[in-house]
Scaffold this active site. Structure first.
Site, PDB file in Angstrom:
ATOM      1  N   SER A  24       0.823  -1.211   0.000  1.00  0.00           N
ATOM      2  CA  SER A  24       0.000   0.000   0.000  1.00  0.00           C
ATOM      3  C   SER A  24       0.850   1.251   0.000  1.00  0.00           C
ATOM      4  O   SER A  24       0.368   2.327  -0.308  1.00  0.00           O
ATOM      5  CB  SER A  24      -0.848   0.051   1.272  1.00  0.00           C
ATOM      6  OG  SER A  24      -1.563  -1.111   1.446  1.00  0.00           O
TER       7      SER A  24
ATOM      8  N   HIS B   2      -1.406  -2.928  -7.066  1.00  0.00           N
ATOM      9  CA  HIS B   2      -2.080  -2.463  -5.845  1.00  0.00           C
ATOM     10  C   HIS B   2      -3.592  -2.561  -5.992  1.00  0.00           C
ATOM     11  O   HIS B   2      -4.204  -1.817  -6.757  1.00  0.00           O
ATOM     12  CB  HIS B   2      -1.645  -1.020  -5.520  1.00  0.00           C
ATOM     13  CG  HIS B   2      -2.195  -0.530  -4.215  1.00  0.00           C
ATOM     14  ND1 HIS B   2      -2.592   0.768  -4.016  1.00  0.00           N
ATOM     15  CD2 HIS B   2      -2.423  -1.178  -3.042  1.00  0.00           C
ATOM     16  CE1 HIS B   2      -3.039   0.891  -2.771  1.00  0.00           C
ATOM     17  NE2 HIS B   2      -2.945  -0.272  -2.168  1.00  0.00           N
TER      18      HIS B   2
ATOM     19  N   GLU C   3      -3.976  -0.395  -9.432  1.00  0.00           N
ATOM     20  CA  GLU C   3      -2.831   0.451  -9.772  1.00  0.00           C
ATOM     21  C   GLU C   3      -1.677  -0.465 -10.175  1.00  0.00           C
ATOM     22  O   GLU C   3      -1.284  -1.349  -9.414  1.00  0.00           O
ATOM     23  CB  GLU C   3      -2.415   1.321  -8.578  1.00  0.00           C
ATOM     24  CG  GLU C   3      -3.407   2.430  -8.269  1.00  0.00           C
ATOM     25  CD  GLU C   3      -3.006   3.275  -7.056  1.00  0.00           C
ATOM     26  OE1 GLU C   3      -3.112   4.506  -7.136  1.00  0.00           O
ATOM     27  OE2 GLU C   3      -2.603   2.708  -6.016  1.00  0.00           O
TER      28      GLU C   3
ATOM     29  N   ASN D 255      -3.602   6.107  -2.346  1.00  0.00           N
ATOM     30  CA  ASN D 255      -3.275   6.301  -0.933  1.00  0.00           C
ATOM     31  C   ASN D 255      -2.603   7.645  -0.661  1.00  0.00           C
ATOM     32  O   ASN D 255      -2.673   8.165   0.446  1.00  0.00           O
ATOM     33  CB  ASN D 255      -2.423   5.141  -0.408  1.00  0.00           C
ATOM     34  CG  ASN D 255      -3.289   3.926  -0.099  1.00  0.00           C
ATOM     35  OD1 ASN D 255      -4.506   4.038   0.011  1.00  0.00           O
ATOM     36  ND2 ASN D 255      -2.664   2.768   0.030  1.00  0.00           N
TER      37      ASN D 255
HETATM   38  N1  3HC Z   1     -15.888  -9.064  -0.038  1.00  0.00           N
HETATM   39  C1  3HC Z   1     -16.485  -9.393  -1.182  1.00  0.00           C
HETATM   40  N2  3HC Z   1     -17.597  -8.799  -1.648  1.00  0.00           N
HETATM   41  C2  3HC Z   1     -18.121  -7.842  -0.878  1.00  0.00           C
HETATM   42  C3  3HC Z   1     -17.554  -7.455   0.342  1.00  0.00           C
HETATM   43  C4  3HC Z   1     -16.394  -8.114   0.757  1.00  0.00           C
HETATM   44  N3  3HC Z   1     -15.765  -7.804   1.892  1.00  0.00           N
HETATM   45  N4  3HC Z   1     -18.309  -6.468   0.874  1.00  0.00           N
HETATM   46  C5  3HC Z   1     -19.308  -6.244   0.018  1.00  0.00           C
HETATM   47  N5  3HC Z   1     -19.189  -7.060  -1.043  1.00  0.00           N
HETATM   48  C6  3HC Z   1     -20.070  -7.122  -2.208  1.00  0.00           C
HETATM   49  C7  3HC Z   1     -21.453  -7.594  -1.814  1.00  0.00           C
HETATM   50  O1  3HC Z   1     -21.537  -9.004  -1.871  1.00  0.00           O
HETATM   51  C8  3HC Z   1     -22.306  -6.926  -2.882  1.00  0.00           C
HETATM   52  O2  3HC Z   1     -22.219  -7.692  -4.082  1.00  0.00           O
HETATM   53  P1  3HC Z   1     -23.420  -7.723  -5.126  1.00  0.00           P
HETATM   54  O3  3HC Z   1     -23.625  -6.324  -5.598  1.00  0.00           O
HETATM   55  O4  3HC Z   1     -22.912  -8.643  -6.190  1.00  0.00           O
HETATM   56  O5  3HC Z   1     -24.601  -8.256  -4.378  1.00  0.00           O
HETATM   57  C9  3HC Z   1     -21.611  -5.596  -3.144  1.00  0.00           C
HETATM   58  O6  3HC Z   1     -20.259  -5.776  -2.686  1.00  0.00           O
HETATM   59  C10 3HC Z   1     -22.231  -4.449  -2.363  1.00  0.00           C
HETATM   60  O7  3HC Z   1     -22.214  -4.810  -1.002  1.00  0.00           O
HETATM   61  P2  3HC Z   1     -23.337  -4.416   0.043  1.00  0.00           P
HETATM   62  O8  3HC Z   1     -24.641  -4.223  -0.662  1.00  0.00           O
HETATM   63  O9  3HC Z   1     -23.295  -5.391   1.160  1.00  0.00           O
HETATM   64  O10 3HC Z   1     -22.833  -3.080   0.694  1.00  0.00           O
HETATM   65  P3  3HC Z   1     -22.521  -1.694   0.075  1.00  0.00           P
HETATM   66  O11 3HC Z   1     -23.334  -1.378  -1.110  1.00  0.00           O
HETATM   67  O12 3HC Z   1     -22.546  -0.807   1.256  1.00  0.00           O
HETATM   68  O13 3HC Z   1     -21.004  -1.808  -0.428  1.00  0.00           O
HETATM   69  C11 3HC Z   1     -18.691  -1.612  -0.127  1.00  0.00           C
HETATM   70  C12 3HC Z   1     -19.979  -2.248   0.389  1.00  0.00           C
HETATM   71  C13 3HC Z   1     -18.428  -2.104  -1.547  1.00  0.00           C
HETATM   72  C14 3HC Z   1     -17.579  -2.094   0.779  1.00  0.00           C
HETATM   73  C15 3HC Z   1     -18.862  -0.064  -0.112  1.00  0.00           C
HETATM   74  O14 3HC Z   1     -19.235   0.356   1.161  1.00  0.00           O
HETATM   75  C16 3HC Z   1     -17.622   0.672  -0.529  1.00  0.00           C
HETATM   76  O15 3HC Z   1     -17.302   0.803  -1.708  1.00  0.00           O
HETATM   77  N6  3HC Z   1     -16.865   1.208   0.463  1.00  0.00           N
HETATM   78  C17 3HC Z   1     -15.621   1.916   0.211  1.00  0.00           C
HETATM   79  C18 3HC Z   1     -14.514   0.922   0.043  1.00  0.00           C
HETATM   80  C19 3HC Z   1     -13.208   1.581  -0.246  1.00  0.00           C
HETATM   81  O16 3HC Z   1     -13.054   2.784  -0.329  1.00  0.00           O
HETATM   82  N7  3HC Z   1     -12.193   0.728  -0.380  1.00  0.00           N
HETATM   83  C20 3HC Z   1     -10.835   1.195  -0.601  1.00  0.00           C
HETATM   84  C21 3HC Z   1     -10.115   1.215   0.701  1.00  0.00           C
HETATM   85  S1  3HC Z   1      -8.448   1.780   0.496  1.00  0.00           S
HETATM   86  C22 3HC Z   1      -7.598   0.416   0.050  1.00  0.00           C
HETATM   87  O17 3HC Z   1      -8.074  -0.677  -0.009  1.00  0.00           O
HETATM   88  C23 3HC Z   1      -6.146   0.627  -0.259  1.00  0.00           C
HETATM   89  C24 3HC Z   1      -5.272   0.043   0.810  1.00  0.00           C
HETATM   90  O18 3HC Z   1      -3.950   0.118   0.334  1.00  0.00           O
HETATM   91  C25 3HC Z   1      -5.383   0.774   2.113  1.00  0.00           C
END
Ligand code: 3HC
Length: 267
Positions: A119, A140, A152, A190
């Site tokens: 990251s 990434h 990325e 990030n």
């Molecule tokens: N694993 C797999 N699939 C998942 C999941 C998980 N942990 N969480 C949710 N999903 C899937 C669900 O199964 C659902 O699939 P479907 O549309 O096929 O039915 C879909 O995602 C939507 O899930 P939900 O309806 O349960 O919930 P939300 O609509 O609230 O979405 C979320 C959940 C996708 C996690 C959304 O809240 C989101 O996009 N959050 C922001 C995430 C983000 O910013 N991530 C980046 C973090 S930074 C990073 O990773 C970089 C690192 O280096 C720090």
């Protein structure tokens, strides 16, 4: 290079997702963890996601079984020997990663490409530790890897055109939006997202709002899917703290410094 087998080292939050989407794209996958317990946990998370997709009618049971059948969980680095691409998704600790590459480099076939899902750590530090720095790049992913559209692809000074191309083709076959990023700590996302989450913690410390108010405000006011403090928990406070430490060491700017509340929460 053409990929038929993908190795993933580390089956945690990111690694299990990378293994799952690689198997979904049709590749055989070796998922390596440090203990049988951790292998079971990683495979269990994948089973859960596949089960949910079947329950929702988004995946046939036979397809879920085929995906699952392509994933081989193991504690043995030897199983990675014939992988064409090995993606590292371990915790954000350079020494641990270097120790792993020292072992894996001697096992995996010489033409294979190595990638890190770091990251924040500069990719070159890992590339230079292997005997194949030209075949090393950053890939990434974002949490959850099964859902987030971006990948990325990071070229470091040593990465060959061919290895970079392998990274792009891998991402495209996974169905990701692929963005080329420079080997600068934090890459693009990030570099912007980490100071935002850290600043949300500072806003809380400075009394701008409660945890809930800050989350609700950014969800409703900026149409973010999660508030910044929920997102910090989702990324993992330990991971966020490690990233902040790496980025602060690299840039020596306050915006990358871990606020006291984060350090205390991690403790
Ligand atoms: N694993 C797999 N699939 C998942 C999941 C998980 N942990 N969480 C949710 N999903 C899937 C669900 O199964 C659902 O699939 P479907 O549309 O096929 O039915 C879909 O995602 C939507 O899930 P939900 O309806 O349960 O919930 P939300 O609509 O609230 O979405 C979320 C959940 C996708 C996690 C959304 O809240 C989101 O996009 N959050 C922001 C995430 C983000 O910013 N991530 C980046 C973090 S930074 C990073 O990773 C970089 C690192 O280096 C720090």
């Amino acid at each position: 290079m053409a990929i038929s087998k993908v190795g993933v080292v580390g089956g945690g939050l990111m690694g299990h997702g990378i293994a799952q989407i690689s198997a979904q794209a049709g590749w055989d996958v070796v998922l390596r963890e440090v203990s049988d317990e951790k292998v079971d946990k990683a495979i269990g998370m994948i089973d859960k996601q596949l089960g949910r997709a079947v329950d929702k009618g988004k995946l046939e049971q036979a397809d879920a079984d085929a995906i699952r059948g392509r994933i081989n969980g193991t504690t043995d680095y030897g199983e990675l020997a014939d992988c064409d691409l090995v993606v590292e998704a371990m915790t954000e600790d350079l020494d641990g990663k270097l120790e792993m590459w020292a072992e894996v480099d001697g096992i995996v076939k010489p033409e294979a490409v190595f990638a890190t899902n770091t990251s924040s750590l500069p990719v070159v530090d890992q590339a230079a530790s292997t005997s194949r720095p030209t075949q090393f790049l950053g890939l990434h992913f974002f949490n959850p890897a099964q859902v987030m559209p971006l990948l990325e692809v990071v070229r470091t000074v040593t990465t060959s055109d061919e290895a970079l191309q392998t990274g792009f083709e891998f991402g495209e076959k996974l169905g990701k939006t692929v963005v080329s990023a420079k080997d600068k700590a934090g890459f693009i996302v990030n570099r912007l997202l980490v100071p935002y989450m850290l600043d949300a913690i500072r806003a809380y410390e400075e009394g701008f709002g409660s945890i809930e108010e800050i989350n609700v405000a950014m969800k409703g006011g900026a149409a973010h899917p999660m508030g910044p403090l929920t997102l910090a928990d989702f990324v993992g406070l330990d991971t966020l703290n490690s990233i902040a430490q790496v980025m602060f060491a690299e840039y020596a700017e306050r915006r990358f410094a871990a606020p006291p509340t984060l350090r205390k929460m991690v403790a």
